[in-house]
Design an enzyme around this catalytic site. Structure first.
Site, short mmCIF file in Angstrom:
data_model
loop_
_atom_site.label_atom_id
_atom_site.label_comp_id
_atom_site.label_asym_id
_atom_site.label_seq_id
_atom_site.Cartn_x
_atom_site.Cartn_y
_atom_site.Cartn_z
N LYS A 279 4.20 -12.91 11.22
CA LYS A 279 2.89 -13.11 10.12
C LYS A 279 3.25 -13.38 8.87
O LYS A 279 3.66 -12.57 8.20
CB LYS A 279 1.62 -12.19 10.27
CG LYS A 279 0.67 -12.64 9.68
CD LYS A 279 -0.15 -11.48 8.65
CE LYS A 279 0.12 -11.50 7.46
NZ LYS A 279 0.06 -12.47 6.39
N GLY B 287 6.88 -6.25 1.42
CA GLY B 287 5.61 -6.39 0.43
C GLY B 287 5.58 -5.37 -0.67
O GLY B 287 6.36 -4.71 -0.87
N SER B 288 4.33 -5.24 -0.80
CA SER B 288 4.05 -4.14 -2.06
C SER B 288 3.93 -2.69 -1.21
O SER B 288 3.70 -2.69 -0.33
CB SER B 288 2.67 -4.57 -2.56
OG SER B 288 1.55 -4.43 -1.75
N VAL C 113 0.39 -1.72 0.28
CA VAL C 113 0.30 -2.35 1.56
C VAL C 113 1.28 -1.57 2.47
O VAL C 113 0.92 -1.36 3.86
CB VAL C 113 0.41 -3.62 1.65
CG1 VAL C 113 0.47 -4.17 3.05
CG2 VAL C 113 -0.98 -4.26 1.03
N GLY C 114 2.42 -1.28 1.99
CA GLY C 114 3.20 -0.65 2.95
C GLY C 114 3.08 0.65 3.16
O GLY C 114 3.10 1.04 4.62
N GLU D 120 10.25 -2.81 3.35
CA GLU D 120 10.88 -3.06 2.06
C GLU D 120 9.77 -3.40 1.17
O GLU D 120 9.33 -4.21 1.26
CB GLU D 120 11.78 -4.19 2.25
CG GLU D 120 12.97 -3.78 3.16
CD GLU D 120 14.02 -2.89 2.43
OE1 GLU D 120 13.85 -2.39 1.36
OE2 GLU D 120 14.90 -2.45 3.48
N CYS E 204 11.95 -8.94 -5.89
CA CYS E 204 11.76 -7.40 -5.88
C CYS E 204 12.86 -6.84 -6.38
O CYS E 204 12.92 -5.73 -6.97
CB CYS E 204 11.78 -6.94 -4.36
SG CYS E 204 12.85 -7.74 -3.42
N GLN F 66 -1.56 -14.04 -9.39
CA GLN F 66 -0.35 -13.13 -10.01
C GLN F 66 -0.38 -13.73 -11.32
O GLN F 66 0.12 -12.91 -12.27
CB GLN F 66 0.77 -13.75 -9.36
CG GLN F 66 2.17 -13.13 -9.75
CD GLN F 66 2.13 -11.81 -9.46
OE1 GLN F 66 2.03 -11.25 -8.29
NE2 GLN F 66 2.38 -10.96 -10.40
N GLU G 234 5.21 -2.28 -11.09
CA GLU G 234 5.75 -3.47 -10.85
C GLU G 234 4.85 -4.52 -11.19
O GLU G 234 3.75 -4.60 -10.90
CB GLU G 234 6.06 -3.72 -9.41
CG GLU G 234 6.77 -4.82 -9.13
CD GLU G 234 7.09 -4.91 -7.63
OE1 GLU G 234 6.13 -4.96 -6.74
OE2 GLU G 234 8.19 -5.40 -7.22
P1 NAP Z 1 1.79 -7.85 -0.23
O1 NAP Z 1 0.30 -8.17 -0.81
O2 NAP Z 1 2.04 -6.56 0.23
O3 NAP Z 1 1.68 -8.67 1.20
C1 NAP Z 1 2.63 -8.51 2.05
C2 NAP Z 1 2.37 -9.07 3.40
O4 NAP Z 1 1.88 -8.04 4.08
C3 NAP Z 1 1.60 -10.32 3.50
O5 NAP Z 1 1.85 -11.02 4.76
C4 NAP Z 1 0.42 -9.75 3.32
O6 NAP Z 1 -0.72 -11.00 4.01
C5 NAP Z 1 0.46 -8.71 4.51
N1 NAP Z 1 -0.65 -7.54 4.29
C6 NAP Z 1 -1.49 -7.28 3.43
N2 NAP Z 1 -2.38 -6.43 3.70
C7 NAP Z 1 -1.93 -6.05 4.91
C8 NAP Z 1 -2.56 -4.94 5.99
N3 NAP Z 1 -4.03 -4.23 5.61
N4 NAP Z 1 -2.08 -5.16 7.22
C9 NAP Z 1 -1.23 -5.72 7.50
N5 NAP Z 1 -0.67 -6.61 6.66
C10 NAP Z 1 -0.91 -6.73 5.61
O7 NAP Z 1 2.98 -8.38 -0.93
P2 NAP Z 1 2.93 -9.60 -1.81
O8 NAP Z 1 2.18 -9.80 -2.66
O9 NAP Z 1 2.90 -10.89 -0.62
O10 NAP Z 1 4.62 -9.67 -2.07
C11 NAP Z 1 4.82 -9.02 -3.35
C12 NAP Z 1 5.68 -7.86 -3.25
O11 NAP Z 1 6.61 -7.67 -1.93
C13 NAP Z 1 6.09 -7.18 -4.38
O12 NAP Z 1 5.79 -5.71 -4.32
C14 NAP Z 1 7.39 -7.36 -4.03
O13 NAP Z 1 8.34 -6.40 -4.75
C15 NAP Z 1 7.79 -7.25 -2.65
N6 NAP Z 1 8.85 -7.70 -2.12
C16 NAP Z 1 9.77 -6.80 -1.46
C17 NAP Z 1 11.29 -7.16 -1.12
C18 NAP Z 1 12.04 -6.31 -0.66
O14 NAP Z 1 12.85 -6.35 0.13
N7 NAP Z 1 12.08 -4.73 -1.09
C19 NAP Z 1 11.26 -8.57 -1.05
C20 NAP Z 1 10.41 -9.36 -1.54
C21 NAP Z 1 9.14 -8.92 -2.07
P3 NAP Z 1 -1.44 -11.84 3.06
O15 NAP Z 1 -0.90 -11.71 1.55
O16 NAP Z 1 -1.25 -13.07 3.81
O17 NAP Z 1 -3.16 -11.49 3.10
#
Ligand code: NAP
Ligand code: MG
Length: 480
Positions: A174, A227-228, A231-232, A249, A283, A330, A381
């Site tokens: 996904k 992701g964030s 959510v994580g 991550e 990130c 954003q 962040e």
């Molecule tokens: P996000 O909002 O947490 O979303 C990440 C993924 O999770 C998306 O596919 C999102 O779907 C999905 N998601 C959201 N709510 C969910 C739920 N309740 N259940 C299951 N899946 C769900 O993060 P983002 O805004 O896309 O990305 C930015 C974040 O990613 C930042 O915090 C960044 O630091 C982090 N990041 C970390 C790394 C690393 O390796 N440490 C690398 C890159 C990015 P939708 O958004 O499609 O609804």
């Protein structure tokens, strides 16, 4: 003209969804890249069933079959790097050079894991009992669910799919709703390269619908999420409820410590890169520049001059160095943080919204000078082209400031002193530490991940990926 429609891949068939997501170019909002089908619970159900059905044959497939598939995928991505890199830049907004660079990385990851498929070794030990041998082998975990963010729309799916398939798992992917295009292209390449039906399944759509359905599904054995933090956290709880293996991550608030003895050009170049390139949407971006008092003013002057020379514009324009912010939400969040920095008493340099040639989400990089580590802009962040500059006096104070954060992904120090570099490498509470290098920009063949609030579970990438994508079996054999 009707927009092109892109569907989900389930059990080897391309299937529509409940509705469609309009994928727009953040450099030019008038441009629709395509309509991407949004899966619902029914599609997740079908995708998991297809992955489950495909699992036994793929798990038992010869490593040569897996290696050949991953090699073909890597070669195809490499051959199409310009086109895929342009798609990436159009949907996410990083510059074309960055888009192509990320695409090449995705290709290299597939090639790396093509080799790893042939090196899945175990251990053979003598038992402590006579005439018995003990074998320790690695087997696939099963059906793995991959949930990815928008900021590395080809590399992150690649660094999860490649090891998953390498070790014999089947996949339900996904991608982020904001950037489904690169995942669609990647999955199409896998299918065309001969990936058996059901081994890779794509379910595009929102996290709240598709992601939730994946977490609730008893036939998904493991979830790898990037992701964030909020959510994580919820994913870890849901995964534990279903006893799924889980790997997270998440975010960062990565420090770069600049010592008085640093090479000023290296320090400024490293900070310019890791704070602002890819529009700060990494990130591993440096968002806290922790600068010793003796070099502070010279550093700020030089960084400010370099920042003001950066060209902000359309991601596909070869002159552009900083592409647009990826989305309106954003951008609004970034602009709010710029206002917060000013209200907290930092001196704000840059950070304003600007116009491009077309309507898009353009913002100039922002520096928050005279910030403290307690300000919200230094603790939360932001995930945009924004960095705090925090002044300190001696090494111990700089190190303490660097570690004073809930995150622990990446960190860096600029110094010419071997002892300080060594001490920092040892005492930094981060998963990745850089000396005289930007905190962002890592190799593809070594482990990637962090500590504290940044990561949970085993590392991604390199040989360490086997920890997540395999489960260990211990077999005893009596030959008496
Ligand atoms: P996000 O909002 O947490 O979303 C990440 C993924 O999770 C998306 O596919 C999102 O779907 C999905 N998601 C959201 N709510 C969910 C739920 N309740 N259940 C299951 N899946 C769900 O993060 P983002 O805004 O896309 O990305 C930015 C974040 O990613 C930042 O915090 C960044 O630091 C982090 N990041 C970390 C790394 C690393 O390796 N440490 C690398 C890159 C990015 P939708 O958004 O499609 O609804
Ligand atoms: Mg999001």
């Amino acid at each position: 003209m009707t927009d092109k429609v892109f569907e989900n891949l389930i059990g080897g068939r391309w299937i529509g969804g409940a509705d469609f997501n309009e994928n727009r170019n953040p450099s030019n909002l008038a441009e629709v890249i395509g309509l991407y089908a949004r899966a619902g619970e029914a599609e997740v159900e079908m995708a998991v069933a297809a992955a489950r059905q495909a699992l036994p044959a793929w798990a038992m497939a010869s490593p040569q079959v897996r290696a050949d598939l991953l090699e073909r995928v890597g070669a195809t991505i490499l051959a199409r790097k310009e086109e895929l890199g342009a798609l990436l830049s159009r949907e996410e907004g990083k510059t074309l050079a960055e888009g192509i660079g990320e695409t090449v990385r995705a290709a290299q990851i597939f090639k790396f894991f093509a080799g790893e498929a042939l090196r899945n070794a175990g251990d053979l030990l003598a038992s402590v009992r006579p005439d018995i041998d003990v074998e320790v082998t690695r087997e696939p975990v099963g059906v793995v669910g991959l949930i990815t963010p928008w900021n590395f729309p080809i590399a992150i799916p690649a660094w999860k799919i490649a090891p998953a398939l390498c070790y014999g798992n089947t996949v339900v992917l996904k991608p982020a709703d904001l950037t489904p295009g690169c995942s669609h292209a990647l999955v199409e390449i896998l299918a065309e390269a001969g990936c058996p039906d059901g081994v890779i399944n794509l379910v595009m759509g929102s996290g709240s619908v598709v992601g939730n359905a994946m977490l609730a599904h008893p036939d998904i054995d493991a979830i790898s999420f990037t992701g964030s933090v909020p959510v994580g956290r919820s994913i870890a709880v849901e995964a534990a409820r279903g006893l799924k293996k889980v790997q997270l991550e998440m975010g960062g608030k990565n420090p770069m410590v600049v010592m008085n003895d640093a090479d000023l050009d290296i320090a400024v170049g490293s900070c310019l890169n890791s704070a602002f390139f890819s529009t700060g949407q990494r990130c591993t971006a440096s968002s806290r520049l922790i600068v010793q008092s003796g070099i502070h003013d010279a550093f700020v002057d030089k960084l400010q001059a370099a920042m003001s020379a950066l060209v902000v514009g359309d991601a596909l324009d070869p002159a552009t160095q900083i592409g647009p912010v990826a989305s309106s939400s954003q951008l609004n969040s970034n602009l709010d943080y710029v206002a917060v920095a000013a209200s907290e008493g930092a001196e704000v340099i840059g950070g304003e919204q600007v116009n491009g040639k077309a309507e898009g989400y353009y913002q100039r990089p922002a520096l928050f000078v005279n910030a403290t580590n307690q300000m919200r802009v230094s603790r939360e962040e932001i995930f945009g082209p924004c960095a705090s500059v925090i002044k300190f006096d001696d090494f111990d104070e700089g190190l303490a400031l660097a570690n004073d954060t809930e995150f622990g992904l990446s960190s860096g120090i600029c110094t010419q002193n071997l002892k300080m570099a060594r001490d920092f490498k040892r005492l930094s509470q981060a998963g990745m530490v850089m000396v005289n290098l930007p905190t962002a920009g890592v190799d593809y063949h070594v482990p990637f991940g962090g500590r504290k609030g940044s990561s949970y579970g085993s590392r991604e990438q390199g040989r360490y990926a086997a920890e997540f994508y395999t489960t260990v079996k211990t077999a005893y054999n009596f030959a008496g």
